[in-house]
Design an enzyme around this catalytic site. Structure first.
Site, mmCIF file in Angstrom:
data_model
loop_
_atom_site.group_PDB
_atom_site.id
_atom_site.type_symbol
_atom_site.label_atom_id
_atom_site.label_comp_id
_atom_site.label_asym_id
_atom_site.label_seq_id
_atom_site.Cartn_x
_atom_site.Cartn_y
_atom_site.Cartn_z
ATOM 1 N N HIS A 87 -6.881 19.447 25.932
ATOM 2 C CA HIS A 87 -7.331 19.087 27.237
ATOM 3 C C HIS A 87 -6.433 19.501 28.417
ATOM 4 C CE1 HIS A 87 -9.966 16.481 25.553
ATOM 5 N NE2 HIS A 87 -9.217 15.785 24.860
ATOM 6 N N ASP A 89 -12.825 19.458 17.755
ATOM 7 C CA ASP A 89 -12.418 18.147 17.923
ATOM 8 C C ASP A 89 -13.765 17.536 18.649
ATOM 9 O OD1 ASP A 89 -9.373 16.860 19.061
ATOM 10 O OD2 ASP A 89 -11.266 16.188 20.079
ATOM 11 N N HIS A 106 -13.685 15.171 21.169
ATOM 12 C CA HIS A 106 -13.602 15.506 22.574
ATOM 13 C C HIS A 106 -13.879 16.949 22.892
ATOM 14 C CE1 HIS A 106 -10.888 12.096 21.043
ATOM 15 N NE2 HIS A 106 -11.513 11.540 22.277
ATOM 16 N N ASP A 131 -11.176 14.099 14.638
ATOM 17 C CA ASP A 131 -11.360 12.973 15.063
ATOM 18 C C ASP A 131 -13.155 12.711 15.112
ATOM 19 O OD1 ASP A 131 -11.376 14.861 17.323
ATOM 20 O OD2 ASP A 131 -10.098 13.727 18.464
#
Lengths: 556, 443
Positions: B109, B148, B150, B237
């Site tokens: 991120h 991931d 996200h 995740d």
């Protein structure tokens, strides 16, 4: 007065020490079929008539190493409880083995239960193959041994004559495969080992020796002879440990040095940093067998005084195996020792015999014996240098898992090389010169291994894990306790350390060790479930540090 | 080719964002236990490396750290980035056939301009490794597949204008999860259109769904792109037990996509089911990389019923893959002026939320339209709260910049230093590997 005896592959060495002086030393050939004979022989040479003044004896023996290398195993089977995870077909065991249903996870939670019928069926399969000893090893059993224990109960009911050993009793360290190996090795060798210990005790008794007797382990620690049956596999590779500790006692305090122990067949290397022999980060690997045994960081090269010299593709090279005694000492083939004899680096044996053995090499290459000897020696020095550099690099490249460790890395570069063993001096000098190191060698280096054994003291490095959520304590030596009242939901670092010390002291007591344990390192992990803390995991590394009881100060 | 799989394991047992934060000391504790207990590190074809620090230069090659390097970077970040570089270097030197940087803190991120921590990330480990490998060894075409849950918005941001870097992210739909981006219309800037592909999946997608995406979209696209290196941002995740997301992928599922993708280098990202997922997923990934059987890994919580996708979801996934594949196939035939206009610089304004450190950044990004390179990029960036927060100017000359973009970047830096309109002016001159500020100009 204390005695140290190291039974090596070729020689058995002994020393008698008093007040940091080596009073007497001796060296006899090892009879690999009757190790006890060699020990007794050395004892007799050291003791003459008086025995009452001896305060302790430490024996380092190659027995366990030999049993593993020669695969002299009693018929042993393994019942494995792997649960989900790696496919065990990726590994090889030198024992018959069967898998049963059941599983424990990393927190010691049971995730799959046992099936009694299946256990009986699988054990029957092993019994049909003729096994008499059975290891039962569960994944994560140190974190919860109950499946191993339940399986053992079932086995006892149905097969009462089987000798059973459980994985968590052998080691509490994580590594399922090594734990299984260790359990198998224990079972496959313990009877032979027990016989040896019994006859050793007997031999001592017959000579009225009543002082404490200890056996040396691979990490340089010692175990009282009466407790050794709990630690049989830990005696593997104790010889190189003895050498390293001997080297330490011959060096000034806090010295860093490379240790090079040259025998007939192999050369063992180890590292002393700031006066402490370096421990290996993983268990002993001996030939293709991975064990959980903690040891010094020892590396071996198949080069020794009896290594043969040959010609391959018109180049002088080494055979990398023992070719019998050197020609100068009555052997048939040219060896490294003969090279040193021809170049006048040693006065061992008969120079003419050495030269004679080089005749056929000389005529093949049309080179003088001196040139061939020099080339062979250069080759050996080159390989040894590479190995020493590799060991050092390996130590520097040891993985670290914490920021503070990476920020506080030790930057030690040993400047010394201490050489031990028969051909140690000339080879050590050559290697030191090439690597720009200070060479240390004096006559006691010949029996440094026995000195190391004599001076070794109990040494421990263990880990205790306290899970405050489950109120469980597990440890690297296999101790496990649940629902302990001494565990609170939240414990301070001091409380956790106190509890760990208490448990560890009890363990030391059980092993007849009087020593002051120390906490080496301690950390705590908060266990967070959802967004709240439900418990802690305290990991406490503690032990009894290495202490060689006094440096040797014989002045030559 | 080397037969070894490299592993650098850095669990940072002495680092946390805060004591109960998901990114805490405990995160990789059970992964360590599982890897040790399984004896994975005893395999002769798996090499474990020791973590190492990255240099400041390695970070500045990828990021603008605002207000200063020291304000954004800690030792933990330098070690995570340094370890990714280490695996990349070992791969380059053919010491290993593939490798896994199993490190924390994560990075995907963290954007080109970084003001602090968002989505648990300060600096972007993969991007730092990529720019290192390109600078030191001249690699050019790189593919990054972000698995991931996200959206990998930081990595997307860093390479959004780079025509040589293909960034593919599959993630839970941004309408339902942080950071709220990663939609299919985010396809790259004017100089790199089509080199960013986003695959937003519906909550509840599991093994069957992601396998379909790999078979029908990601693998065919990679086949056509022909990258020199494939990197996997390996967040964990998407697992069915993750506390921060809602997907249904299993450890076996992660093993299978690893085997399919066959990445050269993997770098750990998120994944916060520290007990129920990470030990199993990390084991599966490591075994898959090393070419070993991972089919017997099964989480205790796994139920058969979870393994099948609903027919509605499969229908959605099929259509999504078709649509994106069509976009990919046609990305070179698009009239870019319709999307990006005709100005010399394509300028966008946005607000970026730093959820961990809790502030908002206002940012203007202008990229020079360039047919010869990724184009000069100029950021104006400031923290929003309070009127007095200063604005920073950041000038980035891309690594394979054309002479004109290089010259324009250097000229602009000198000009802005003289004008003195900004709190700080940064020049990221990747072709010359020099990283300057206004202070260097005046100093």
């Amino acid at each position: 007065m204390q005695i140290g005896i190291d039974v090596g592959g070729t020689f058995t060495d002994g020393v008698l020490i008093e007040n940091a002086q080596v009073l007497r030393s001796c060296k006899v050939p090892t009879d690999s079929q009757a190790l006890l004979k060699s020990i007794v022989h050395v004892l007799e040479k050291l003791l003459e008539e008086k025995t009452e003044k001896i305060s302790r004896i430490v024996v380092s023996t190659t027995l366990m190493t030999n049993l593993i290398l020669e695969k002299k195993y009693l018929p042993t089977g393994l019942i494995l409880i792997p649960g989900p995870g790696l496919n065990l077909k990726e590994h090889k065991f030198p024992f018959s083995w069967e898998i049963i249903t059941g599983g424990v996870d990393f927190q010691g939670r049971i995730i799959k239960n046992l099936n009694e019928q299946e256990i009986v069926k699988k054990v029957q399969c092993l019994v049909d193959k003729g096994i008499q000893h059975l290891g039962i090893i569960g994944k994560f059993s140190p974190r919860n041994p109950s499946l191993e224990i339940q399986t053992a109960e079932i086995v006892n009911r149905h097969f009462p004559t089987l000798e059973v050993k459980l994985g968590h009793q052998v080691t509490g360290q994580l590594n399922f495969i090594r734990r299984a190996m260790g359990t198998g090795l224990y079972l496959a060798t313990y009877k032979t080992f027990a016989q040896f210990i019994a006859s050793l005790k007997n031999a001592l008794k017959e000579r009225d020796i009543t002082c404490p007797v200890f056996i040396l382990k691979a990490d340089g620690g010692v175990i009282p002879i009466d407790k050794i049956m709990n630690f049989t596999i830990d005696t593997v590779l104790s010889g190189p440990a003895a050498s390293s500790f001997g080297a330490k006692s011959l060096l000034p305090e806090k010295t860093s040095a490379f240790v090079m122990d040259i025998g007939g067949t192999t050369t063992d290397f180890s590292l002393i940093l700031d006066g402490n022999p370096l421990l290996a980060s993983r268990g002993v690997k001996i030939s293709d067998v991975y064990t959980p045994v903690r040891s010094l960081a020892i590396h071996s090269l198949p080069i020794g005084g009896d290594t043969g010299i040959e010609i391959k593709n018109n180049q002088v090279t080494l055979t990398f195996k023992r070719e019998g005694p050197p020609a100068c000492c009555g052997g048939n083939t040219p060896t490294l020792t003969d090279c040193m004899r021809i170049l006048n680096l040693t006065d061992l044996g008969d120079e003419n015999k050495a030269r004679l053995s080089f005749q056929s090499l000389s005529s093949k290459l049309d080179l003088s014996a001196e040139i061939i000897a020099q080339q062979a020696l250069d080759k050996a020095v080159e390989l040894i240098t590479q190995e020493i550099n590799y060991i050092f690099k390996q130590w520097q490249e040891e993985p670290l898992y914490r920021i503070w460790q990476l920020l506080n890395e030790k930057n030690i570069k040993p400047r010394n090389l201490i050489s031990i063993g028969g051909p140690g001096k000339p080879l050590g000098e050559l290697v030191s010169k090439k690597m720009n190191l200070t060479h240390i060698n004096h006559p006691l280096c010949q029996v440094a291994n026995a000195i190391g054994a004599a001076l070794a003291s109990p040494t421990y490095e263990e880990t205790i894990r306290i899970n405050t959520e489950k109120r469980e304590i597990s440890s690297s030596w296999g101790y496990f306790s649940k629902n302990s009242r001494q565990i609170k939901g939240k414990m301070s670092a001091e409380e956790a350390a106190g509890l760990a010390l208490q448990i560890f002291k009890k363990y030391l007591q059980e092993n007849g060790v009087e020593a002051q344990p120390e906490i080496y390192h301690q950390e705590v992990f908060n266990m967070v479930r959802g967004w709240s803390t439900t418990g802690q995991i305290h990991e406490i590394k503690l032990g009894v540090p290495v202490q060689v009881t006094g440096l040797i100060n014989n002045k030559e | 080719m080397s037969k070894y799989t490299g592993l650098v394991f850095f669990p940072a047992f002495d680092w946390a964002i805060s004591p109960t934060h998901p990114e805490r000391e405990e995160r990789l504790l059970y992964t360590r236990d599982q890897l040790l207990e399984e004896g994975v590190l005893d395999f002769p074809d798996i090499i474990e490396y020791k973590a190492k620090f990255a240099d400041k230069q390695d970070i500045l090659r990828t990021h603008f750290c605002l207000p200063s390097f020291e304000n954004v970077i800690t030792d933990a970040h330098l070690i995570a980035a340094g370890s990714a570089i280490l695996i990349g270097e070992a791969w380059h030197h053919r010491e290993i056939k593939n490798g896994f940087a199993l490190v924390r803190p994560p990075g995907h991120h963290a954007m080109h301009v970084t003001h602090g921590n968002r989505g648990f990330c300060n600096i972007n480990n993969e991007a730092i490794m990529i720019e290192y490998l390109r600078k030191k060894f001249g690699y050019r075409k790189i593919a990054i597949v972000d698995t991931d849950v996200h959206h990998g918005d930081g990595t997307q941001d860093i390479f959004y204008h780079d025509p040589d870097v293909l960034f593919i992210s599959l993630h839970q739909d941004g309408r339902t999860l942080f950071p709220g981006s990663g939609f299919i219309n985010e396809l790259g800037g004017p100089n790199a259109y089509g080199k960013t592909l986003n695959i937003p999946l519906l909550p509840g997608t599991g093994d069957q769904g992601i396998n379909y995406v790999f078979d029908n979209l990601i693998l065919p696209v990679l086949e056509e792109f022909k990258p020199e290196i494939i990197i996997n941002s390996a967040g964990q995740d998407n697992h069915f037990t993750d506390p921060l997301a809602n997907m249904k992928v299993t450890a076996f599922g992660y093993g299978s996509i690893t085997k399919k993708l066959n990445p050269d280098i993997m770098v750990l990202e998120g994944g916060y089911a520290v007990e129920t997922a990470l030990p199993y997923v990390n084991l599966a990934i490591t075994l898959a990389l090393a070419g070993k059987d991972f089919s017997q890994i099964q989480e205790p919580q796994l139920k058969e019923s979870m393994l099948k996708e609903t027919s509605e979801n499969m229908e959605y996934i099929k259509k999504l893959c078709e649509k994106l594949y069509l976009i990919w196939q046609n990305h070179t035939n698009i009239d870019l002026t319709k999307i990006f206009g005709k100005d010399d610089y394509y300028t966008t304004n946005r607000q970026i939320f730093y959820d961990t450190d809790y502030f908002i950044v206002e940012q203007e990004e202008a990229v020079r339209r360039c047919s010869d390179c990724g184009g000069l990029i100029i950021f104006k960036s400031r923290r929003k709260e309070g009127r007095k927060n200063p604005t920073f100017l950041c000038i980035s000359i891309p690594i394979y910049a054309c002479p004109r973009c290089q010259q324009e970047g250097k000229d602009r830096f000198l000009q802005e230093c003289r004008n003195n309109n900004f709190e700080q002016v940064f020049l990221q001159n990747k072709p010359e590997d020099t990283y300057l500020t206004k202070d260097d100009y005046y100093g």
